[in-house]
Design an enzyme around this catalytic site. Sequence first.
Site, PDB file in Angstrom:
ATOM      1  N   TYR A  37      32.766  42.074  45.625  1.00 14.86           N
ATOM      2  CA  TYR A  37      32.620  42.493  44.238  1.00 14.86           C
ATOM      3  C   TYR A  37      31.202  43.030  44.020  1.00 14.86           C
ATOM      4  O   TYR A  37      30.227  42.283  44.077  1.00 14.86           O
ATOM      5  CB  TYR A  37      32.882  41.335  43.276  1.00 14.86           C
ATOM      6  CG  TYR A  37      34.269  40.729  43.353  1.00 14.86           C
ATOM      7  CD1 TYR A  37      35.333  41.406  43.939  1.00 14.86           C
ATOM      8  CD2 TYR A  37      34.523  39.467  42.830  1.00 14.86           C
ATOM      9  CE1 TYR A  37      36.605  40.850  44.005  1.00 14.86           C
ATOM     10  CE2 TYR A  37      35.787  38.894  42.885  1.00 14.86           C
ATOM     11  CZ  TYR A  37      36.820  39.587  43.480  1.00 14.86           C
ATOM     12  OH  TYR A  37      38.073  39.022  43.536  1.00 14.86           O
ATOM     13  N   HIS A 114      40.123  36.311  51.675  1.00 17.88           N
ATOM     14  CA  HIS A 114      40.473  37.200  50.569  1.00 17.88           C
ATOM     15  C   HIS A 114      41.764  37.972  50.836  1.00 17.88           C
ATOM     16  O   HIS A 114      42.573  38.185  49.933  1.00 17.88           O
ATOM     17  CB  HIS A 114      39.313  38.175  50.334  1.00 17.88           C
ATOM     18  CG  HIS A 114      39.246  38.719  48.958  1.00 17.88           C
ATOM     19  ND1 HIS A 114      38.133  39.345  48.454  1.00 17.88           N
ATOM     20  CD2 HIS A 114      40.148  38.741  47.951  1.00 17.88           C
ATOM     21  CE1 HIS A 114      38.356  39.718  47.211  1.00 17.88           C
ATOM     22  NE2 HIS A 114      39.574  39.375  46.890  1.00 17.88           N
ATOM     23  N   SER A 203      44.521  38.116  37.773  1.00 16.18           N
ATOM     24  CA  SER A 203      45.077  39.170  36.914  1.00 16.18           C
ATOM     25  C   SER A 203      46.251  38.659  36.078  1.00 16.18           C
ATOM     26  O   SER A 203      47.305  39.295  36.026  1.00 16.18           O
ATOM     27  CB  SER A 203      45.509  40.381  37.748  1.00 16.18           C
ATOM     28  OG  SER A 203      44.405  41.017  38.324  1.00 16.18           O
ATOM     29  N   ARG A 207      45.556  43.183  34.377  1.00 15.10           N
ATOM     30  CA  ARG A 207      44.446  44.131  34.230  1.00 15.10           C
ATOM     31  C   ARG A 207      44.423  44.781  32.841  1.00 15.10           C
ATOM     32  O   ARG A 207      44.225  45.972  32.697  1.00 15.10           O
ATOM     33  CB  ARG A 207      44.491  45.179  35.333  1.00 15.10           C
ATOM     34  CG  ARG A 207      44.409  44.560  36.719  1.00 15.10           C
ATOM     35  CD  ARG A 207      44.466  45.575  37.843  1.00 15.10           C
ATOM     36  NE  ARG A 207      44.295  44.897  39.113  1.00 15.10           N
ATOM     37  CZ  ARG A 207      45.283  44.339  39.810  1.00 15.10           C
ATOM     38  NH1 ARG A 207      46.516  44.407  39.356  1.00 15.10           N
ATOM     39  NH2 ARG A 207      45.050  43.720  40.943  1.00 15.10           N
ATOM     40  N   LEU A 210      48.598  43.434  29.521  1.00 15.76           N
ATOM     41  CA  LEU A 210      49.204  42.401  28.686  1.00 15.76           C
ATOM     42  C   LEU A 210      48.309  41.976  27.516  1.00 15.76           C
ATOM     43  O   LEU A 210      48.406  40.860  27.025  1.00 15.76           O
ATOM     44  CB  LEU A 210      49.570  41.187  29.546  1.00 15.76           C
ATOM     45  CG  LEU A 210      50.765  41.413  30.480  1.00 15.76           C
ATOM     46  CD1 LEU A 210      50.874  40.316  31.520  1.00 15.76           C
ATOM     47  CD2 LEU A 210      52.054  41.515  29.675  1.00 15.76           C
TER      48      LEU A 210
END
Length: 328
Positions: A37, A114, A203, A207, A210
Amino acid sequence: MAMSEFYGDPMPEEQAIALIKKAFSNGVNFFDTADIYGYGDNEVLLGRAVASLVNSGVARENIIIASKCGIIRDKNDLTKRGTDNSYQYVKESCKKSLARLSSSVGYIDLYYLHRIAENGAQIEEAMRAMAELLAENKIKAVGLSEANPIIIANANKVLIHYTQGIHQLAAVQSEYSLMTRNVENNGVLAICRKLGITFVAYSPLSRALLTGKLESAEQLAKNDFRRSVPRFQGENFEKNKAIVKEIRKLAEKKGCSIAQIALAWVMHQPGVIPIPGTTKEANLLSNIAADEVKLSSEEILFLNKLNPAQGTRYSEAAMKIYGFEGEL
């Protein structure tokens, strides 16, 4: 994650740290990051936030830090992805993550693979590396992200072996929401429940689909990775917005937000913990308040019967690299 990359420009560090501290002061103590990230910048950011909390008198053991290794990226090609679960890679990645997180963090509470490399061919050596990291007190628990049931069971068995029965897998993290429900049918949720492994849903708001706040992809920054995701494109996007409209009806009836309904649904699932991300304080507080939203069996049934989402959750290239071809 969103504080450092993928969803537009990174947050200013001071604002991001303030938001993390706000989350902690409102009862959130589980923070999820990864070495990829922001090419490690997110770990640095989280480490500084933890240092600020510790310096203010918060005990380190009251903060749970999760990080991950296993995805290879190239700064010269932002779309390039690879995977590595080798023994040496896992050991070296953990060393680098701890350096970025800083001495204020000191250890990683939950360390994930990951993504799974080579269809699980490196799992045994990865778990051997994890067992050594546990013995060295560099990590406290082990997890997998986006693994299939066979790999989960095998990794669990191998970790138990290498730790002489002291540790099993603590968590499995996969995408899970009203828009992404494949773990219900592919055996992942079932094996986690069978083996007593916590399932961590990333999520859980798909993303921001929703939230009901996205009407057009043009709302997204030019460097927002969602522009490349089929779920946010063309006819797929329109069909997915129609699903959100159905959820809105229930949200209006209950006097809460669409996002809170979506999070309440995830929290209703046994053994599942959602980890919604945000860069805004209002959304943070709204997400926390979702814990107060209770759904009846009839409401759960209504949500379960919603149409499936249209379009894949990553680009076709990423789906293939990560071994998600079965979803294409």
